[in-house]
Design an enzyme around this catalytic site. Structure first.
Site, PDB file in Angstrom:
ATOM      1  N   CYS A   1     -25.589 -48.420 -31.356  1.00 26.45           N
ATOM      2  CA  CYS A   1     -24.910 -49.408 -30.514  1.00 26.45           C
ATOM      3  C   CYS A   1     -24.371 -50.598 -31.303  1.00 26.45           C
ATOM      4  CB  CYS A   1     -25.838 -49.876 -29.394  1.00 26.45           C
ATOM      5  SG  CYS A   1     -27.514 -50.275 -29.930  1.00 26.45           S
TER       6      CYS A   1
ATOM      7  N   HIS B   1     -25.042 -56.992 -27.438  1.00 26.86           N
ATOM      8  CA  HIS B   1     -25.416 -57.238 -28.829  1.00 26.86           C
ATOM      9  C   HIS B   1     -24.394 -58.199 -29.446  1.00 26.86           C
ATOM     10  CE1 HIS B   1     -28.440 -54.343 -28.362  1.00 26.86           C
ATOM     11  NE2 HIS B   1     -28.024 -53.384 -29.159  1.00 26.86           N
TER      12      HIS B   1
END
Length: 358
Positions: free
Chosen positions: A151, A248
């Protein structure tokens, strides 16, 4: 498309599996034909087996489906399976489906770095899908395996790719601030993460450092002779878990083969739209990268849902005293970094003719 393509979801009861259910339930090309999980869940209605964590209710047709064991062959015909399996068990299951003629789009790490497995961020390296020719011949599979990256890597590569194409990226230093949803459910214990930062995520730094080189690499050769020459980019990564639910954030310093001003870099990022074959796919955002020049952006709370969670937001592009440029970026870890990326990869399989339409 005259009829939707039947698909299955492996690891359907987990966090990423539930994202697959939500994204595929109303997909214009795909229809959920099977939900699969561990033996402990098999035989139960999905609505009972899954501890549903998505904000919208479980789609009623899927809630009524009986969960099947995640082993090939399935009792219902599927042409694509989306894998959100635990990495500890994923490899033989995914390989079994590929051998049985099914295309596996996997979110797991096991096969990502195999030389004959396409590791895709479609806007960046859609041409790497040609590795399936090599894979099928070498392994004797009628189907195949396509992987999406870690990710954090997915978001980083989307920010680096335009700069790499324009100026040549030679080095990158990245420090991540990764959301707790990246650890799955129940994830990190609250007493460990609330009011805290954990400066270690097992295996994460290594994935960022190696996967980036493969994705930014160049495809050479054709047909059975195709292969990827990894990009000559040195990446140093520091991975941190922070008390954010989704999203993130990464701060990056970049070294370039050809010097560029922040203004030049911003112009390149703003103009970049990625590989032409990807632009019309249902999951592709209008702009894979957006630049926000406000001093305090990007922020997960404010910018995460751009492009339905598939756009990476870049900000704070400025000179770097150690390398050439520095910037901040934000990516949705469970959409652009997981389930949404895998669905986009499957759409590319269809668009390029690997999986027949209708």
């Amino acid at each position: 498309m005259s009829a939707k393509i039947p698909v299955g979801i492996l690891g359907a009861t987990g966090t990423v599996g539930q994202k697959f259910v939500r994204l595929l339930a109303e997909h214009p090309w795909f229809e959920i034909a099977a939900v699969c999980a561990s033996e402990a869940s098999a035989g139960r209605p999905y609505g009972e087996a899954a501890r549903w964590r998505e904000p919208a209710p479980i789609p009623e047709p899927v809630a009524r489906m009986l969960v099947r064991p995640a082993t090939p062959p399935l009792e219902v015909p599927v042409r694509i399976v989306f894998s959100a399996l635990d990495a500890a068990v994923a490899r033989p299951i995914e390989e079994g489906f590929a051998a049985a003629g099914v295309y596996v789009v996997t979110n797991t790490r096991n096969l990502r770095m195999d030389p004959d497995v396409p590791l895709l961020v479609p806007e960046v390296n859609a041409d790497h899908l040609a590795l399936l020719h090599v894979q099928q011949r070498a392994r004797g599979w009628r189907g195949g395996v396509v992987a999406n990256p870690n990710c954090s890597t997915a978001a980083l590569v989307l920010a680096l790719a335009p700069l790499h194409q324009a100026f040549g990226v030679t080095r990158a230093f990245v420090a991540t601030m990764q959301a707790v949803s990246g650890a799955g459910y129940p994830g990190v214990a609250s007493l460990d993460i609330v009011g805290n930062v954990i400066p270690h995520i097992g295996g994460e730094e290594e994935k960022i450092e190696t996967e980036t080189r493969k994705i930014l690499g160049a495809l050479a050769g054709e047909g059975d002779a195709a292969g990827v020459t990894e990009a000559d980019v040195v990446v140093s990564a520091h991975a941190n878990r922070v008390p954010v639910i989704d999203g993130h954030t990464e701060v990056v310093s970049v070294g370039l083969a050809r010097r560029a001003t922040p203004e030049e870099a911003v112009a390149v990022l703003r103009d970049w739209t990625g590989h032409a074959s990807v632009r019309g796919l249902p999951s592709s955002p209008a702009r894979p990268v957006e630049v926000d020049e406000r001093a305090d952006r990007p922020q997960p709370r404010l910018d995460l849902e751009r492009g339905r969670g598939m756009t990476v937001t870049v900000g704070r592009v400025r000179p770097c005293r150690l390398l050439d440029l520095r910037l901040a970026l934000l990516g949705h870890n469970t959409l652009r970094g997981a389930a949404g990326a895998a669905v986009q990869n499957a759409e590319l399989l269809v668009a390029q003719g690997w999986v027949p339409r209708g």
